[in-house]
Design a protein around this motif. Structure first.
Motif, PDB file in Angstrom:
ATOM      1  N   ASN A 114       1.847   7.353  -6.484  1.00 56.01           N
ATOM      2  CA  ASN A 114       0.768   8.278  -6.847  1.00 56.01           C
ATOM      3  C   ASN A 114       0.906   9.633  -6.146  1.00 56.01           C
TER       4      ASN A 114
ATOM      5  N   LYS B  90       2.175   1.905  -3.450  1.00 58.88           N
ATOM      6  CA  LYS B  90       1.127   2.463  -4.315  1.00 58.88           C
ATOM      7  C   LYS B  90       0.942   3.951  -4.057  1.00 58.88           C
TER       8      LYS B  90
ATOM      9  N   ASP C 225      -6.111  14.055   1.064  1.00 58.93           N
ATOM     10  CA  ASP C 225      -6.023  13.233  -0.149  1.00 58.93           C
ATOM     11  C   ASP C 225      -5.365  11.898   0.166  1.00 58.93           C
TER      12      ASP C 225
ATOM     13  N   SER D  34      -7.589   4.906   2.593  1.00 58.75           N
ATOM     14  CA  SER D  34      -8.880   4.296   2.963  1.00 58.75           C
ATOM     15  C   SER D  34      -9.347   3.283   1.923  1.00 58.75           C
ATOM     16  N   LYS D  35      -8.967   3.502   0.687  1.00 59.36           N
ATOM     17  CA  LYS D  35      -9.344   2.558  -0.379  1.00 59.36           C
ATOM     18  C   LYS D  35      -8.731   1.177  -0.139  1.00 59.36           C
ATOM     19  N   PHE D  36      -7.667   1.151   0.640  1.00 57.94           N
ATOM     20  CA  PHE D  36      -6.966  -0.112   0.910  1.00 57.94           C
ATOM     21  C   PHE D  36      -7.157  -0.565   2.355  1.00 57.94           C
TER      22      PHE D  36
ATOM     23  N   ALA E  36      -7.688   9.612   2.134  1.00 63.00           N
ATOM     24  CA  ALA E  36      -8.708   9.048   1.251  1.00 63.00           C
ATOM     25  C   ALA E  36      -8.125   7.921   0.408  1.00 63.00           C
ATOM     26  N   PHE E  37      -6.894   8.134  -0.047  1.00 62.24           N
ATOM     27  CA  PHE E  37      -6.223   7.100  -0.852  1.00 62.24           C
ATOM     28  C   PHE E  37      -6.003   5.838  -0.010  1.00 62.24           C
TER      29      PHE E  37
ATOM     30  N   THR F 105       0.827  -1.206   0.000  1.00 59.91           N
ATOM     31  CA  THR F 105       0.000   0.000   0.000  1.00 59.91           C
ATOM     32  C   THR F 105       0.863   1.260   0.000  1.00 59.91           C
TER      33      THR F 105
END
Length: 257
Positions: free
Chosen positions: A237, A233, A246, A252-254, A249-250, A230
């Protein structure tokens, strides 16, 4: 001393990870290793009889990664007895006499009395020294950070690491300010918070100028740690992550929050 322009994401190597990949090159942990640009070899997790060959073994499974070796004391989250701290010099010598050695060694700030002797042993092998500070209660105040910096300048340490428990959303701001001001004085620089409110700092500290951070391989070893896949990644990005919101939020997707 010039700060390295490379950003290093370090993952911890213990017996389970090393054995798994040595026994099966297709083990899923291989992807974790590929995500790392640095490997922290935790000698204290292994039997002393294995120490001299550890760097060579790790080099075979992760030849691309910078190595940072440490014999972490119990008081700093490790497994090596605090009562035997003075014995580490002889153990470091054994490690440094091996055919393969880490590029860096990590020694805690509380044991700077051993720094000069360790530096003398490490220099002939081209090994540099990182001085680390761990606080499992709180983020140091500005005066404490200044004292820490002065200690490291006095002994001419090559690298600096602070990992301290964050207790509020703004707690890590002191570390960011400290990083911006002092990052150019050290080749490796890590300063981040532990715990839930310090989680994003493991990545955002890089935005603030640090060039070393730590993630989890296989299992979490420190409060608030994020897995290296993670983290990789997120680092890949960074150009679209303009704020800590930001980043949250990124992550949280993982499933990180």
């Amino acid at each position: 001393m010039q700060k390295s322009n490379v950003t290093y994401l370090a993952g911890l190597i213990g017996p389970d990870v090393l054995t798994a990949i040595e026994n099966d090159s297709l083990n899923p942990v291989f992807m974790d290793l590929q995500a790392c640009s640095a490997i922290e070899i935790r000698y204290d997790f292994f039997e002393p009889s294995e120490w001299q060959n550890l760097s060579e073994r790790v080099r075979k499974i992760a030849p691309h990664a910078l190595q940072i070796g440490t014999i972490r004391l119990q008081q700093d989250g490790g497994k090596f007895s605090d009562n035997k701290a003075i014995e580490r010099l002889a153990l470091w010598k054994n490690i440094l006499d091996a055919n393969e050695v880490p590029e860096w060694l990590d020694i805690e700030r509380n044991f700077l009395a051993q720094f000069a002797e360790l530096k003398k042993m490490a220099a002939p092998r081209g090994v540099k020294l990182l001085v680390s500070e761990h606080n499992f209660v709180r983020i140091p105040n500005e005066m404490e950070l200044k004292d820490y910096l002065n200690d490291l300048k006095r002994i001419k340490a090559d690298g600096l690491k602070i990992a301290a428990m964050s207790n509020s959303e703004s707690d890590c701001d002191r570390l960011y300010k400290f990083t911006k001001k002092n990052r150019k004085n050290f080749e490796l620089f890590a300063a981040f918070g532990m715990g839930k409110t310090g989680k994003t700092s493991r990545l955002w500290s890089i935005k603030e100028g640090a060039n070393l951070t730590y993630g989890a391989i296989n299992s979490v070893e420190a409060p608030g740690q994020i897995d290296v896949i993670t983290m990789r990644k997120a680092l890949n990005n960074f150009e679209i992550l303009y704020s800590q919101n930001d980043l949250m939020a990124f992550l949280s997707k993982f499933g990180q929050f």
